[in-house]
Design an enzyme around this catalytic site. Structure first.
Site, PDB file in Angstrom:
ATOM      1  N   SER A 145    -112.314 -17.141 -51.247  1.00 32.44           N
ATOM      2  CA  SER A 145    -112.811 -15.945 -51.926  1.00 32.44           C
ATOM      3  C   SER A 145    -111.850 -14.788 -51.683  1.00 32.44           C
ATOM      4  O   SER A 145    -111.049 -14.815 -50.739  1.00 32.44           O
ATOM      5  CB  SER A 145    -114.195 -15.577 -51.368  1.00 32.44           C
ATOM      6  OG  SER A 145    -114.617 -14.306 -51.800  1.00 32.44           O
ATOM      7  N   TYR A 158    -120.811 -13.564 -45.444  1.00 30.97           N
ATOM      8  CA  TYR A 158    -120.065 -14.284 -46.488  1.00 30.97           C
ATOM      9  C   TYR A 158    -118.567 -14.162 -46.233  1.00 30.97           C
ATOM     10  O   TYR A 158    -117.830 -15.152 -46.306  1.00 30.97           O
ATOM     11  CB  TYR A 158    -120.433 -13.714 -47.850  1.00 30.97           C
ATOM     12  CG  TYR A 158    -119.768 -14.407 -49.017  1.00 30.97           C
ATOM     13  CD1 TYR A 158    -120.261 -15.621 -49.494  1.00 30.97           C
ATOM     14  CD2 TYR A 158    -118.654 -13.850 -49.638  1.00 30.97           C
ATOM     15  CE1 TYR A 158    -119.647 -16.252 -50.560  1.00 30.97           C
ATOM     16  CE2 TYR A 158    -118.044 -14.479 -50.705  1.00 30.97           C
ATOM     17  CZ  TYR A 158    -118.540 -15.683 -51.166  1.00 30.97           C
ATOM     18  OH  TYR A 158    -117.939 -16.314 -52.224  1.00 30.97           O
TER      19      TYR A 158
END
Length: 257
Positions: A145, A158
């Site tokens: 990500s 996250y």
């Protein structure tokens, strides 16, 4: 040259492969010639995606799995090997995110996100990687990500999990590459999915993300397919331990205006 990118004769498993980016990658690998097993927790979505794969003339299985459940991954591997003889390609797309101030983030939420995104990736790599190492061939692609590299407000768990995915990718590449298994990652920029469409289109956070993207638009999910096909193919036979960023210039950006 085209043959370098062909996945004909390969068998691919895509975990979290029935929605969002995972579904697009499942169908993209099928279009590139692979037999694709798109697996996730929801049986209805597994069935729907399998039907789409078969419409492309490829073979598949309807098999559910949960990356937080090692036994389900072992069962999936057994089913795929029993039907196709091997797994050549593994893509780890399963993931979750929750937004909350880090100061008050419950430990159980932190643990759930890490267990899904990072430890779930490790579980899948261990289970499917063992089979690949025994054969002396495999292509593993993890999904990282932008959050692997930069912080976005109130998604610390996250971010930590995705930073870990990049580190795990490098570690496995160092350990496994001499035995024929490459391990790489793709770090998507900001892409529209079912889960984030409202946030991107209707909130100040979405407007800021758009401003930070030099191309001036969000990614289209199909724009990730080329990266996945490349890393899964013979064209990337000497590429391992890398994280391929597909972000419209987000990480290169300083001041855009």
């Amino acid at each position: 040259m085209t043959n370098l990118f062909s996945l004909a004769g390969k068998t691919a498993v895509v975990l979290g492969g029935t929605s969002g980016i995972g579904r697009v990658l499942s169908l993209g690998l099928a279009d590139a010639g692979a037999e694709v097993i798109a697996s996730a927790r929801r049986a209805d979505r597994v069935k729907e995606t399998a039907t789409e794969i078969e419409r492309r003339g490829r073979k598949t299985l309807r098999a559910c799995s949960d990356v937080r459940d090692r036994a389900s991954l072992e069962s999936l591997l057994g089913a795929v090997v029993g039907e196709f003889g091997r797994v050549d390609i593994l893509i780890n797309c399963a993931g979750m995110i929750k937004r909350a101030p880090t100061l008050t983030l419950p430990e159980e939420d932190w643990s759930e996100i890490l267990d899904t995104n990072l430890t779930g990736t490790l579980r899948a790599c261990q289970i499917f990687g063992r089979s690949m190492l025994e054969r002396g061939y495999g292509r593993i692609i993890n999904i990282a990500s932008l959050n692997s590299f930069v912080a976005l407000s109130e998604v610390a768990a996250y971010a930590a999990s995705k930073a870990g995915v990049v580190s795990l990718t490098r570690s496995l590449a160092v350990e496994w590459s001499k035995r024929g298994v490459t391990v790489n990652a793709i770090a998507p920029g900001v892409f529209h999915t079912e889960m984030n469409a409202n946030l991107l289109d209707n909130t100040p956070r979405g407007r800021e993300l758009l401003l930070r993207t030099p191309m001036g638009r969000f990614g289209r999910n199909e724009e990730l397919v080329g990266a996945a096909v490349y890393l899964a193919s013979d064209a990337a036979s000497f590429v391992t331990g890398e994280t391929l960023v597909v972000d419209g210039g987000f990480l290169a950006s300083g001041v855009n205006q």
